[in-house]
Design a protein around this motif. Structure first.
Motif, short mmCIF file in Angstrom:
data_model
loop_
_atom_site.label_atom_id
_atom_site.label_comp_id
_atom_site.label_asym_id
_atom_site.label_seq_id
_atom_site.Cartn_x
_atom_site.Cartn_y
_atom_site.Cartn_z
N SER A 111 0.82 -1.22 0.00
CA SER A 111 0.00 0.00 0.00
C SER A 111 0.85 1.27 0.00
N LYS B 174 -1.64 2.71 -4.26
CA LYS B 174 -2.72 3.25 -3.42
C LYS B 174 -4.07 2.59 -3.71
N ASP B 175 -4.34 2.26 -4.96
CA ASP B 175 -5.63 1.69 -5.36
C ASP B 175 -5.74 0.24 -4.87
N ARG C 135 -3.93 -3.16 -6.25
CA ARG C 135 -3.03 -3.83 -5.32
C ARG C 135 -3.37 -5.33 -5.24
#
Length: 153
Positions: free
Chosen positions: A16, A20-21, A25
């Motif tokens: 993470s 960010k998504d 991920r």
């Protein structure tokens, strides 16, 4: 299946920092796990290589012309693939990177330091393997009790 889920859960937090998504991920972790297993590589090592090579940027291009997550040089398309292969596609890039790293690990009879130096084009020097191994140990440790990929060469 349980071991894979445990691995995804353990790797999601460190990833993470870079991705960010959450959906991306999850997909990346699934693909890394699958491609690493297909190539008989520790998936945590693959994450460490990606961290060092591109910081998880699928659009990364080096000054030498290496492309994508695992920074694949375009000449590998002639060696391994089809002219239509797109190294900017993160999943194709991951397949190439794992295949290349597994090849070098076989050539070097399981010696991670030498295989990583070959992968980077720095055979005879240890700065790159040391960087990858440091990232592997600091950020991508497998959850205890989970299934590990063993390298048998």
């Amino acid at each position: 299946m349980w071991a894979a889920r445990q691995w995804y859960n353990a790797m999601e937090a460190p990833l993470s920092r870079f991705v960010k998504d959450a959906a991306l991920r999850e997909e990346l972790l699934q693909r890394v796990y699958l491609e690493a297993r297909l190539a008989n590589l520790p998936p945590e090592l693959v994450l460490a290589v990606i961290q060092v090579e591109s910081a998880f940027r699928a659009d990364a291009i080096s000054s030498a012309g290496a492309v994508g997550l695992m920074q694949i040089m375009p000449f590998w398309i002639r060696e391994l693939g089809l002219p239509a292969d797109d190294l900017k596609d993160p999943w194709r890039n991951l397949r190439y990177g794992c295949t290349i790293l597994a090849h070098y690990l076989a050539v070097e009879r399981g010696d991670f330091t030498r295989a990583l130096a070959r992968y980077n084009g720095s055979l005879g020097r240890t700065w790159y393997p040391e960087r990858v191994m440091r990232a592997w140990q600091r950020h991508w440790r497998a959850p205890s009790g989970s299934e590990r990929v063993t390298v048998q060469r």
